[in-house]
Design a protein around this motif. Sequence first.
Motif, PDB file in Angstrom:
ATOM      1  N   THR A   9       0.853  -1.183   0.000  1.00 51.14           N
ATOM      2  CA  THR A   9       0.000   0.000   0.000  1.00 51.14           C
ATOM      3  C   THR A   9       0.893   1.240   0.000  1.00 51.14           C
ATOM      4  O   THR A   9       2.105   1.149   0.257  1.00 51.14           O
ATOM      5  N   THR A  10       0.298   2.394  -0.247  1.00 53.12           N
ATOM      6  CA  THR A  10       1.084   3.627  -0.211  1.00 53.12           C
ATOM      7  C   THR A  10       1.692   3.854   1.174  1.00 53.12           C
ATOM      8  O   THR A  10       2.756   4.456   1.283  1.00 53.12           O
ATOM      9  N   GLY A  11       1.039   3.355   2.213  1.00 53.59           N
ATOM     10  CA  GLY A  11       1.580   3.483   3.560  1.00 53.59           C
ATOM     11  C   GLY A  11       2.853   2.683   3.782  1.00 53.59           C
ATOM     12  O   GLY A  11       3.550   2.893   4.776  1.00 53.59           O
ATOM     13  N   ASP A  12       3.184   1.785   2.862  1.00 56.29           N
ATOM     14  CA  ASP A  12       4.384   0.951   2.972  1.00 56.29           C
ATOM     15  C   ASP A  12       5.600   1.558   2.276  1.00 56.29           C
ATOM     16  O   ASP A  12       6.704   1.026   2.380  1.00 56.29           O
ATOM     17  N   ILE A  13       5.395   2.645   1.556  1.00 55.70           N
ATOM     18  CA  ILE A  13       6.446   3.163   0.677  1.00 55.70           C
ATOM     19  C   ILE A  13       7.721   3.526   1.432  1.00 55.70           C
ATOM     20  O   ILE A  13       8.823   3.217   0.969  1.00 55.70           O
ATOM     21  N   ASP A  14       7.626   4.176   2.590  1.00 50.52           N
ATOM     22  CA  ASP A  14       8.849   4.535   3.318  1.00 50.52           C
ATOM     23  C   ASP A  14       9.661   3.294   3.690  1.00 50.52           C
ATOM     24  O   ASP A  14      10.889   3.269   3.520  1.00 50.52           O
ATOM     25  N   ALA A  15       8.994   2.257   4.182  1.00 53.77           N
ATOM     26  CA  ALA A  15       9.695   1.026   4.548  1.00 53.77           C
ATOM     27  C   ALA A  15      10.284   0.344   3.319  1.00 53.77           C
ATOM     28  O   ALA A  15      11.412  -0.167   3.361  1.00 53.77           O
ATOM     29  N   VAL A  16       9.547   0.338   2.213  1.00 53.16           N
ATOM     30  CA  VAL A  16      10.035  -0.273   0.978  1.00 53.16           C
ATOM     31  C   VAL A  16      11.267   0.472   0.471  1.00 53.16           C
ATOM     32  O   VAL A  16      12.253  -0.146   0.046  1.00 53.16           O
ATOM     33  N   SER A  17      11.236   1.791   0.529  1.00 54.32           N
ATOM     34  CA  SER A  17      12.398   2.569   0.073  1.00 54.32           C
ATOM     35  C   SER A  17      13.615   2.318   0.949  1.00 54.32           C
ATOM     36  O   SER A  17      14.740   2.239   0.454  1.00 54.32           O
ATOM     37  N   ARG A  49       9.115   6.904  -5.609  1.00 50.37           N
ATOM     38  CA  ARG A  49       8.227   5.742  -5.556  1.00 50.37           C
ATOM     39  C   ARG A  49       6.768   6.187  -5.405  1.00 50.37           C
ATOM     40  O   ARG A  49       5.869   5.628  -6.022  1.00 50.37           O
ATOM     41  N   ARG A  50       6.515   7.214  -4.592  1.00 49.94           N
ATOM     42  CA  ARG A  50       5.145   7.725  -4.438  1.00 49.94           C
ATOM     43  C   ARG A  50       4.623   8.261  -5.770  1.00 49.94           C
ATOM     44  O   ARG A  50       3.477   8.003  -6.143  1.00 49.94           O
ATOM     45  N   LYS A  51       5.457   9.005  -6.471  1.00 46.48           N
ATOM     46  CA  LYS A  51       5.055   9.566  -7.766  1.00 46.48           C
ATOM     47  C   LYS A  51       4.758   8.446  -8.763  1.00 46.48           C
ATOM     48  O   LYS A  51       3.739   8.466  -9.452  1.00 46.48           O
ATOM     49  N   PHE A  52       5.648   7.456  -8.835  1.00 40.59           N
ATOM     50  CA  PHE A  52       5.430   6.332  -9.735  1.00 40.59           C
ATOM     51  C   PHE A  52       4.156   5.584  -9.368  1.00 40.59           C
ATOM     52  O   PHE A  52       3.338   5.247 -10.219  1.00 40.59           O
ATOM     53  N   TRP A  53       3.997   5.285  -8.080  1.00 39.30           N
ATOM     54  CA  TRP A  53       2.871   4.469  -7.622  1.00 39.30           C
ATOM     55  C   TRP A  53       1.537   5.139  -7.936  1.00 39.30           C
ATOM     56  O   TRP A  53       0.572   4.469  -8.289  1.00 39.30           O
ATOM     57  N   ALA A  54       1.493   6.454  -7.834  1.00 40.60           N
ATOM     58  CA  ALA A  54       0.251   7.187  -8.101  1.00 40.60           C
ATOM     59  C   ALA A  54      -0.183   7.062  -9.557  1.00 40.60           C
ATOM     60  O   ALA A  54      -1.376   7.088  -9.854  1.00 40.60           O
ATOM     61  N   GLY A  55       0.766   6.899 -10.465  1.00 35.46           N
ATOM     62  CA  GLY A  55       0.429   6.801 -11.884  1.00 35.46           C
ATOM     63  C   GLY A  55       0.940   5.541 -12.538  1.00 35.46           C
ATOM     64  O   GLY A  55       1.178   5.510 -13.741  1.00 35.46           O
ATOM     65  N   ARG A  56       1.087   4.488 -11.749  1.00 32.96           N
ATOM     66  CA  ARG A  56       1.690   3.255 -12.281  1.00 32.96           C
ATOM     67  C   ARG A  56       0.875   2.697 -13.446  1.00 32.96           C
ATOM     68  O   ARG A  56      -0.353   2.783 -13.467  1.00 32.96           O
ATOM     69  N   PRO A  57       1.574   2.074 -14.389  1.00 37.85           N
ATOM     70  CA  PRO A  57       0.901   1.478 -15.545  1.00 37.85           C
ATOM     71  C   PRO A  57       0.003   0.315 -15.135  1.00 37.85           C
ATOM     72  O   PRO A  57       0.216  -0.319 -14.101  1.00 37.85           O
ATOM     73  N   PRO A  58      -0.995   0.006 -15.958  1.00 40.48           N
ATOM     74  CA  PRO A  58      -1.877  -1.130 -15.669  1.00 40.48           C
ATOM     75  C   PRO A  58      -1.075  -2.430 -15.538  1.00 40.48           C
ATOM     76  O   PRO A  58      -0.132  -2.662 -16.280  1.00 40.48           O
ATOM     77  N   GLY A  59      -1.464  -3.242 -14.584  1.00 42.95           N
ATOM     78  CA  GLY A  59      -0.833  -4.546 -14.403  1.00 42.95           C
ATOM     79  C   GLY A  59       0.378  -4.550 -13.504  1.00 42.95           C
ATOM     80  O   GLY A  59       0.854  -5.607 -13.104  1.00 42.95           O
ATOM     81  N   VAL A  60       0.919  -3.375 -13.182  1.00 41.08           N
ATOM     82  CA  VAL A  60       2.085  -3.308 -12.304  1.00 41.08           C
ATOM     83  C   VAL A  60       1.617  -3.464 -10.866  1.00 41.08           C
ATOM     84  O   VAL A  60       0.673  -2.810 -10.429  1.00 41.08           O
ATOM     85  N   ALA A  61       2.273  -4.356 -10.139  1.00 37.08           N
ATOM     86  CA  ALA A  61       1.874  -4.655  -8.764  1.00 37.08           C
ATOM     87  C   ALA A  61       3.110  -4.755  -7.879  1.00 37.08           C
ATOM     88  O   ALA A  61       4.237  -4.879  -8.371  1.00 37.08           O
ATOM     89  N   ALA A  62       2.872  -4.709  -6.591  1.00 31.65           N
ATOM     90  CA  ALA A  62       3.962  -4.878  -5.630  1.00 31.65           C
ATOM     91  C   ALA A  62       3.425  -5.603  -4.402  1.00 31.65           C
ATOM     92  O   ALA A  62       2.265  -5.443  -4.021  1.00 31.65           O
ATOM     93  N   ILE A  71       7.870  -4.643   7.952  1.00 33.72           N
ATOM     94  CA  ILE A  71       8.123  -4.987   6.554  1.00 33.72           C
ATOM     95  C   ILE A  71       9.601  -5.332   6.410  1.00 33.72           C
ATOM     96  O   ILE A  71      10.476  -4.556   6.807  1.00 33.72           O
ATOM     97  N   VAL A  72       9.858  -6.528   5.855  1.00 33.87           N
ATOM     98  CA  VAL A  72      11.233  -7.017   5.732  1.00 33.87           C
ATOM     99  C   VAL A  72      11.656  -7.228   4.284  1.00 33.87           C
ATOM    100  O   VAL A  72      12.819  -7.532   4.022  1.00 33.87           O
ATOM    101  N   GLY A  73      10.718  -7.063   3.335  1.00 37.46           N
ATOM    102  CA  GLY A  73      11.060  -7.245   1.934  1.00 37.46           C
ATOM    103  C   GLY A  73       9.930  -6.807   1.041  1.00 37.46           C
ATOM    104  O   GLY A  73       8.819  -6.544   1.506  1.00 37.46           O
ATOM    105  N   PHE A  74      10.234  -6.700  -0.261  1.00 32.70           N
ATOM    106  CA  PHE A  74       9.210  -6.332  -1.233  1.00 32.70           C
ATOM    107  C   PHE A  74       9.574  -6.875  -2.603  1.00 32.70           C
ATOM    108  O   PHE A  74      10.735  -7.188  -2.888  1.00 32.70           O
ATOM    109  N   SER A  75       8.558  -6.978  -3.440  1.00 25.48           N
ATOM    110  CA  SER A  75       8.760  -7.312  -4.853  1.00 25.48           C
ATOM    111  C   SER A  75       7.875  -6.404  -5.689  1.00 25.48           C
ATOM    112  O   SER A  75       6.816  -5.970  -5.245  1.00 25.48           O
ATOM    113  N   GLY A  76       8.344  -6.112  -6.889  1.00 23.83           N
ATOM    114  CA  GLY A  76       7.562  -5.364  -7.868  1.00 23.83           C
ATOM    115  C   GLY A  76       7.572  -6.141  -9.168  1.00 23.83           C
ATOM    116  O   GLY A  76       8.610  -6.683  -9.571  1.00 23.83           O
ATOM    117  N   PHE A  77       6.420  -6.217  -9.831  1.00 25.27           N
ATOM    118  CA  PHE A  77       6.326  -7.025 -11.045  1.00 25.27           C
ATOM    119  C   PHE A  77       5.166  -6.535 -11.897  1.00 25.27           C
ATOM    120  O   PHE A  77       4.320  -5.774 -11.442  1.00 25.27           O
TER     121      PHE A  77
END
Length: 177
Positions: A9-17, A49-62, A71-77
Amino acid sequence: MDAHVREMTTGDIDAVSEIRVRGWQFAYRGLMPQGHLDALDVEEDAAARRKFWAGRPPGVAALVAERGGRIVGFSGFGPTRDDDQDAGAFQVYAIYVHPEQIGTGAGRALMDATLDRCRTAGAPSVCLWVLTHNERARRFYERAGFTADGNTATEDVDGVPVPEVRYVRRLHGSGAP
């Protein structure tokens, strides 16, 4: 304690960064210019990451992996960026765990959940790019069923060539595990 994987979620962005920056600084030491790694900034990464996430292309997930509420890890695909891949193929853009979590199963949980999501989306295959000399990551991807397909690329990082190799894993159709 097993890692719990869920949608980012957007609330996870600081930890992901924080994980991305610390992950790069750990994993790419000696593989990229140290000045580049030292200059990475968690706040700048989070803003991008916040800027990208707000306008991410269709199908992009994390996804994020949590352990004990942290939070100990993340993936983007999402859809592959490589024109020569199968129609509908996906790509793992990033998968990182905090350096303290390497070898704890968090990365495996993230990869398994990422591949499940790609499979559910109907992707026939998944590709990813890895630094050629990142042996730890290459072993991780090979254990997850990926194989190098012979394609290479070179990124310029602060004037230094950084070679990469592409890995692919079939999900559906012939050769699917």
